[in-house]
Design an enzyme around this catalytic site. Structure first.
Site, PDB file in Angstrom:
ATOM      1  N   ASN A 112       0.870  -1.182   0.000  1.00 32.27           N
ATOM      2  CA  ASN A 112       0.000   0.000   0.000  1.00 32.27           C
ATOM      3  C   ASN A 112       0.904   1.228   0.000  1.00 32.27           C
ATOM      4  O   ASN A 112       1.517   1.551   1.012  1.00 32.27           O
ATOM      5  CB  ASN A 112      -0.900  -0.019   1.240  1.00 32.27           C
ATOM      6  CG  ASN A 112      -1.772   1.223   1.343  1.00 32.27           C
ATOM      7  OD1 ASN A 112      -1.958   1.958   0.377  1.00 32.27           O
ATOM      8  ND2 ASN A 112      -2.308   1.462   2.528  1.00 32.27           N
ATOM      9  N   LYS A 143       0.107   4.327  -0.261  1.00 29.24           N
ATOM     10  CA  LYS A 143      -0.485   5.490   0.403  1.00 29.24           C
ATOM     11  C   LYS A 143      -0.269   6.740  -0.468  1.00 29.24           C
ATOM     12  O   LYS A 143      -0.313   6.636  -1.691  1.00 29.24           O
ATOM     13  CB  LYS A 143       0.070   5.626   1.823  1.00 29.24           C
ATOM     14  CG  LYS A 143      -0.106   4.337   2.639  1.00 29.24           C
ATOM     15  CD  LYS A 143       0.289   4.465   4.075  1.00 29.24           C
ATOM     16  CE  LYS A 143       0.105   3.140   4.785  1.00 29.24           C
ATOM     17  NZ  LYS A 143       0.421   3.207   6.221  1.00 29.24           N
ATOM     18  N   HIS A 167      -9.308   1.177   5.509  1.00 30.31           N
ATOM     19  CA  HIS A 167      -7.973   1.292   6.099  1.00 30.31           C
ATOM     20  C   HIS A 167      -8.023   2.202   7.322  1.00 30.31           C
ATOM     21  O   HIS A 167      -8.791   3.162   7.378  1.00 30.31           O
ATOM     22  CB  HIS A 167      -6.985   1.843   5.060  1.00 30.31           C
ATOM     23  CG  HIS A 167      -5.562   1.755   5.484  1.00 30.31           C
ATOM     24  ND1 HIS A 167      -4.974   2.683   6.306  1.00 30.31           N
ATOM     25  CD2 HIS A 167      -4.604   0.835   5.210  1.00 30.31           C
ATOM     26  CE1 HIS A 167      -3.710   2.347   6.515  1.00 30.31           C
ATOM     27  NE2 HIS A 167      -3.462   1.231   5.874  1.00 30.31           N
ATOM     28  N   GLU A 183      -6.178   4.500   8.349  1.00 35.69           N
ATOM     29  CA  GLU A 183      -5.936   5.926   8.105  1.00 35.69           C
ATOM     30  C   GLU A 183      -7.165   6.602   7.514  1.00 35.69           C
ATOM     31  O   GLU A 183      -7.416   7.783   7.770  1.00 35.69           O
ATOM     32  CB  GLU A 183      -4.711   6.090   7.206  1.00 35.69           C
ATOM     33  CG  GLU A 183      -3.426   5.750   7.942  1.00 35.69           C
ATOM     34  CD  GLU A 183      -2.271   5.358   7.049  1.00 35.69           C
ATOM     35  OE1 GLU A 183      -1.202   5.060   7.600  1.00 35.69           O
ATOM     36  OE2 GLU A 183      -2.438   5.335   5.818  1.00 35.69           O
ATOM     37  N   GLU A 223      -4.992  -4.866  11.053  1.00 37.39           N
ATOM     38  CA  GLU A 223      -3.900  -3.903  11.219  1.00 37.39           C
ATOM     39  C   GLU A 223      -4.112  -3.125  12.512  1.00 37.39           C
ATOM     40  O   GLU A 223      -4.912  -2.188  12.543  1.00 37.39           O
ATOM     41  CB  GLU A 223      -3.821  -2.959  10.015  1.00 37.39           C
ATOM     42  CG  GLU A 223      -5.178  -2.482   9.497  1.00 37.39           C
ATOM     43  CD  GLU A 223      -5.067  -1.301   8.568  1.00 37.39           C
ATOM     44  OE1 GLU A 223      -4.046  -1.177   7.896  1.00 37.39           O
ATOM     45  OE2 GLU A 223      -6.008  -0.495   8.533  1.00 37.39           O
ATOM     46  N   GLY A 258       3.443   1.970  10.841  1.00 39.50           N
ATOM     47  CA  GLY A 258       4.472   2.977  10.631  1.00 39.50           C
ATOM     48  C   GLY A 258       5.241   3.364  11.877  1.00 39.50           C
ATOM     49  O   GLY A 258       6.004   4.333  11.865  1.00 39.50           O
ATOM     50  N   SER A 281       3.953  -2.480  10.461  1.00 38.62           N
ATOM     51  CA  SER A 281       5.404  -2.556  10.654  1.00 38.62           C
ATOM     52  C   SER A 281       5.981  -3.929  10.303  1.00 38.62           C
ATOM     53  O   SER A 281       6.835  -4.472  11.004  1.00 38.62           O
ATOM     54  CB  SER A 281       5.783  -2.162  12.092  1.00 38.62           C
ATOM     55  OG  SER A 281       5.438  -0.810  12.347  1.00 38.62           O
ATOM     56  N   GLY A 334       2.902  -1.309   4.284  1.00 38.35           N
ATOM     57  CA  GLY A 334       2.890   0.105   3.943  1.00 38.35           C
ATOM     58  C   GLY A 334       4.231   0.596   3.444  1.00 38.35           C
ATOM     59  O   GLY A 334       4.639   0.333   2.317  1.00 38.35           O
ATOM     60  N   GLY A 335       4.954   1.301   4.302  1.00 38.06           N
ATOM     61  CA  GLY A 335       6.197   1.948   3.893  1.00 38.06           C
ATOM     62  C   GLY A 335       7.221   1.024   3.265  1.00 38.06           C
ATOM     63  O   GLY A 335       7.938   1.410   2.343  1.00 38.06           O
TER      64      GLY A 335
END
Length: 246
Positions: free
Chosen positions: A10, A12, A93, A95, A163, A169, A208, A229-230
């Protein structure tokens, strides 16, 4: 039931055309690990060029609107992202729930809209740090699943992603025991709602995930992959997670 592992990225609100070069190496890694399904959700502006660049890779949207069309300035429908080349979308999600104040009912409507337009869906659920500290993590996840799970849900088009919001993150992850407990509860809740079809629905862990912890996390019972994610922004970080799923 044997469920294929799925590793989904993802991006983002990150990425530009130059960054799509990362997808070349990600697609090559997916080919080297044929037992693992690999997917990447990118910003709406990148869906079409990404799908054209790596047709062998499942490219998806990060969100869709629940309506098919209308006066919804700035929103994008499921039909639009499918036409652009998306094969799936993320809904619910954490966020979106936090930043855009979306509810589980919103996630339900978006999942239903995506299914109408033949998109697969990754439906997210998870508790906040305060909810976990208050001992409410299990109840929160169960309630989100009950209110978000669309009609006709099954593993052919739906994936659930757990999640914990406090782990996204932050570099923090729950213990393997905590992950196993929530995934078991999520599976049981789905069985209550959709019966045997629940056994075909993959449940991903997100929060993470790295190349260092991916193999251990995905060896946990009822963990059928990862929502990343990241670490999905570069092949250097994402490919080891794909390898950890095999």
């Amino acid at each position: 039931m044997v469920r294929r592992k799925l590793v989904a990225g993802n991006w983002k609100m990150n990425g530009d055309l130059a960054m799509l070069a990362e997808l070349d190496a990600i697609a090559a890694a997916a080919a080297r690990h044929p037992a693992v399904d690999v997917a990447v959700a990118v910003p709406a502006t990148l869906i079409a060029p990404a799908a054209q660049r790596v047709p062998a890779l499942a490219i998806g949207a990060e969100d869709v609107h629940e309506a098919d069309s209308g006066a919804h300035t700035g929103c994008i429908s499921a039909a639009m992202v499918r036409e652009a080349g998306a094969r799936f979308t993320i809904v619910g999600h954490s966020e979106r729930r936090h930043d855009q104040h979306e509810t589980s009912q919103d996630a339900w409507a978006k999942a239903a809209a995506a299914h109408r337009h033949e998109l697969s869906v990754i439906l997210c659920c998870g508790e906040t740090g305060a909810e976990r500290d208050a001992g409410r993590a299990e109840r929160v996840v169960q309630a989100q699943i009950e209110k978000s799970l669309p009609e006709g849900a099954n593993g052919e088009w739906l994936t659930l992603a757990y999640e914990p919001r406090w782990a996204i993150g932050t570099g923090r992850t729950p213990t393997l025991e905590d992950i196993a407990a929530i995934h078991a509860i999520a599976r049981a809740k789905m069985r209550q709602l959709i019966g045997d079809a629940a056994d075909g629905v993959r449940i991903l862990y997100g929060g993470s995930v790295t190349g260092d912890n991916a193999r251990a996390i995905m060896a946990v019972p009822d963990v059928d992959g990862a929502l990343v994610g990241g670490a999905s922004l570069t092949a250097a970080k994402f490919v080891p997670i794909i390898a950890g799923a095999e």
